[in-house]
Design an enzyme around this catalytic site. Structure first.
Site, PDB file in Angstrom:
ATOM      1  N   ARG A  56       0.893  -1.367  -0.115  1.00 30.29           N
ATOM      2  CA  ARG A  56      -0.060   0.057  -0.067  1.00 30.29           C
ATOM      3  C   ARG A  56       0.929   1.221   0.144  1.00 30.29           C
ATOM      4  NH1 ARG A  56      -3.850   2.302   4.988  1.00 30.29           N
ATOM      5  NH2 ARG A  56      -4.971   3.828   3.560  1.00 30.29           N
ATOM      6  N   PHE A  61       1.237  10.475   2.657  1.00 27.85           N
ATOM      7  CA  PHE A  61       0.719   9.780   3.946  1.00 27.85           C
ATOM      8  C   PHE A  61       1.471   8.696   4.411  1.00 27.85           C
ATOM      9  CE2 PHE A  61      -2.430   7.307   6.291  1.00 27.85           C
ATOM     10  CZ  PHE A  61      -2.912   8.052   7.312  1.00 27.85           C
ATOM     11  N   GLN A  64       3.038   1.307   3.503  1.00 30.22           N
ATOM     12  CA  GLN A  64       2.715   0.005   4.287  1.00 30.22           C
ATOM     13  C   GLN A  64       3.087  -1.117   3.792  1.00 30.22           C
ATOM     14  OE1 GLN A  64      -1.596   0.246   5.548  1.00 30.22           O
ATOM     15  NE2 GLN A  64      -1.379  -1.805   6.377  1.00 30.22           N
ATOM     16  N   ASN A 103      -3.005  -1.831  12.021  1.00 32.00           N
ATOM     17  CA  ASN A 103      -3.818  -2.656  12.578  1.00 32.00           C
ATOM     18  C   ASN A 103      -5.144  -2.727  11.794  1.00 32.00           C
ATOM     19  OD1 ASN A 103      -5.569  -0.274  12.972  1.00 32.00           O
ATOM     20  ND2 ASN A 103      -4.780   0.238  14.987  1.00 32.00           N
ATOM     21  N   PHE A 115       3.995   0.571   9.001  1.00 35.07           N
ATOM     22  CA  PHE A 115       3.888   1.567   7.825  1.00 35.07           C
ATOM     23  C   PHE A 115       4.845   2.609   8.218  1.00 35.07           C
ATOM     24  CE2 PHE A 115       0.506   2.958  10.881  1.00 35.07           C
ATOM     25  CZ  PHE A 115       0.905   4.100  10.893  1.00 35.07           C
ATOM     26  N   LEU A 124      -3.910   9.959  13.385  1.00 32.23           N
ATOM     27  CA  LEU A 124      -3.350   8.777  13.915  1.00 32.23           C
ATOM     28  C   LEU A 124      -2.953   8.655  15.261  1.00 32.23           C
ATOM     29  CD1 LEU A 124      -1.581   7.669  10.618  1.00 32.23           C
ATOM     30  CD2 LEU A 124      -3.827   7.260  11.070  1.00 32.23           C
ATOM     31  N   HIS A 128      -2.407   4.253  16.635  1.00 33.61           N
ATOM     32  CA  HIS A 128      -1.204   3.354  16.111  1.00 33.61           C
ATOM     33  C   HIS A 128      -0.198   3.510  17.025  1.00 33.61           C
ATOM     34  CE1 HIS A 128      -3.494   2.169  12.364  1.00 33.61           C
ATOM     35  NE2 HIS A 128      -3.931   3.527  12.587  1.00 33.61           N
TER      36      HIS A 128
END
Length: 464
Positions: A56, A61, A64, A103, A115, A124, A128
């Site tokens: 990803r 941003f 991942q 998660n 990530f 976030l 996380h």
């Protein structure tokens, strides 16, 4: 940026990821997030992340990865399931290059996916776990990955992948890698590299200056191979008489020879099995008989020993139980003295024991007897006292006679107490005054001086 770096705690531990787009060096906050760092380091030592892609990429941003399946819905931890989040007030999503746990969208669902941030992400925070950061110039390799093209699902068209991982500084000395035989998940990039072309190789003779000659030679070789069915040798192509073109051994003969060899081998095996079985029987039978004899002998010996021990025990018991009866005449003087003392002590203890066994009624009777005797002694002392007073002539004689009388004739009188009897109204140094604040007289005494003081204050105020 310097103020941000100063607020972050000191790292402990370092891991190096060898990726398809360059190395990525990650420093760990093992003190602040021990569970996440332990999970990440142990998976690195177990080669879990080898050939795993970054599935990803959201530009600006995050990047991942960490899913062995490459789908984004897999992953596993060393704890056998999901583990809890670990938040720290000095670790915040305020810059790029931070490494955090991914998660499934709900808290405390961390596994192996992680990530790397590509910018600020305050949304976030406290969702996380941040457990590391990208160190040094390796951040530029992350930026290179962030420039890759993606599809509509934020999946890179050519996903970068982790070749291998090296733990440079292990903050946990007690980690023992597990022996997990995991089938390596082959990523898309690796699949493309491993694919072999199904097309047959063809030569382009037009590119060569001597292409016509080479094509003719190739045609002759192909014709020869088609005729013979295999590569031609000197026996096939040559005209030498010494070299025969006949086959030395045909295929049928080879098959027959193989069958003969197999049958002979089976015969030999059966013979060997029979010989071995006979040898074993001849060896086992005498051994078992000898063993049985030895076992019987041992059992007989053990039974004899047990019986002897029982007999010896019975004899010793009889010796100890039979009392040695000696008469007083057989004893010495010292022994007689000891025996007499022992008998006397026995009588005393028996008498005490009998007294302790008396009932309440018997004890009560004994106490009443003692009281009656006490009363009688008091009466006798009084009578004696009266007789002495009657017979006394002078005062000196009376005192001597009284001193000679029993104790029960006297009565105790405290002379000092008689002298100290005083009137209750007379006050002295030894007397104590009781002051009760609740008494109405004492209340008046307290209230009057207050009123007087208030009146004086009013008068002084009027004068001023």
């Amino acid at each position: 940026m310097s103020s941000i770096y100063n607020l972050e705690p000191i790292t402990k531990g370092k891991v190096l990821l060898y990726t398809s787009h360059g190395d990525i060096e990650i420093e760990l906050w093992a003190r602040e997030t021990p569970k996440s760092c332990r999970n990440f380091v142990q998976l690195c030592l177990e080669s879990y992340y080898d050939n795993v892609i970054f599935h990803r990429l959201v530009k600006g941003f995050c990047l991942q990865g960490g899913d062995a399946t490459g789908t984004g819905s897999g992953g596993e931890s060393i704890y056998g399931g999901d583990f809890k989040d670990e938040f720290h007030q000095r670790l915040k999503f305020n810059r790029r290059g931070l490494v955090a746990m991914a998660n499934s969208g709900s808290p405390n669902t961390n596994t192996s996916q992680f990530f790397i941030t590509l910018g600020e992400a305050p949304e976030l925070q406290n969702k996380h776990t941040i457990f590391g950061k990208v160190a040094g110039n390796t951040i530029f390799n992350v930026i290179r990955m962030a420039e890759l093209e993606t599809d509509s699902n934020d999946r890179p068209l050519e996903p970068p992948f982790i070749k291998s991982v090296e733990v440079l500084n292990n903050p946990f000395d007690d980690i023992v890698p597990r022996d997990i035989k995991r089938k390596p998940e082959v990523t898309e990039v690796v699949k493309k590299k491993k694919k072999k072309s199904e097309m047959k190789a063809t030569k382009n003779y037009k590119l060569l200056s001597f292409g016509d000659e080479a094509e003719e030679d190739e045609g002759e070789i192909l014709e020869a191979t088609e005729k013979v069915g295999k590569i031609a040798s000197a026996h096939d192509k040559g005209n030498d008489v010494k070299l025969s073109k006949d086959v030395a051994v045909t295929d049928e003969q080879l098959i027959q020879d193989r069958e003969v060899i197999k049958s002979q081998a089976e015969i030999i095996r059966n013979k060997l099995k029979k010989e071995n079985s006979l040898a074993m029987e001849s060896l086992v039978l005498p051994l078992t008989a000898e063993k049985e004899q030895k076992i019987k002998q041992m059992k007989d010996q053990s039974e004899k020993l047990i019986n002897d021990i029982k007999k010896i025990g019975k004899v010793e018991k009889e010796k100890t139980e039979t009392p040695v009866n000696k008469t007083d005449q057989d004893l010495n003087d010292s022994e007689k003295h000891i025996v007499n003392e022992f008998r006397r002590e026995l009588k005393e203890t028996k008498g005490k024991f009998k007294e302790s066994k008396k009932t309440k009624s018997e004890r009560g009777k004994e106490h009443l007897k003692l009281l009656d005797g006490f009363k009688v002694s008091i009466k006798e002392s009084r009578v004696m006292h009266e007789v002495v007073l009657d017979e006394a002539v002078n005062g000196d004689e009376e005192e001597e006679l009284l001193n000679s009388i029993n104790l029960f004739s006297h009565s105790f009188v405290d002379q000092e107490r008689k002298a100290k009897v005083k009137d209750a109204n007379i006050m002295d140094d030894d007397t104590y005054e009781i002051y009760d604040p609740r008494h109405p007289i004492n209340k008046r005494k307290r209230v009057k001086p207050k009123e007087k003081s208030s009146e004086k204050w009013k008068k002084t105020k009027m004068l001023t």
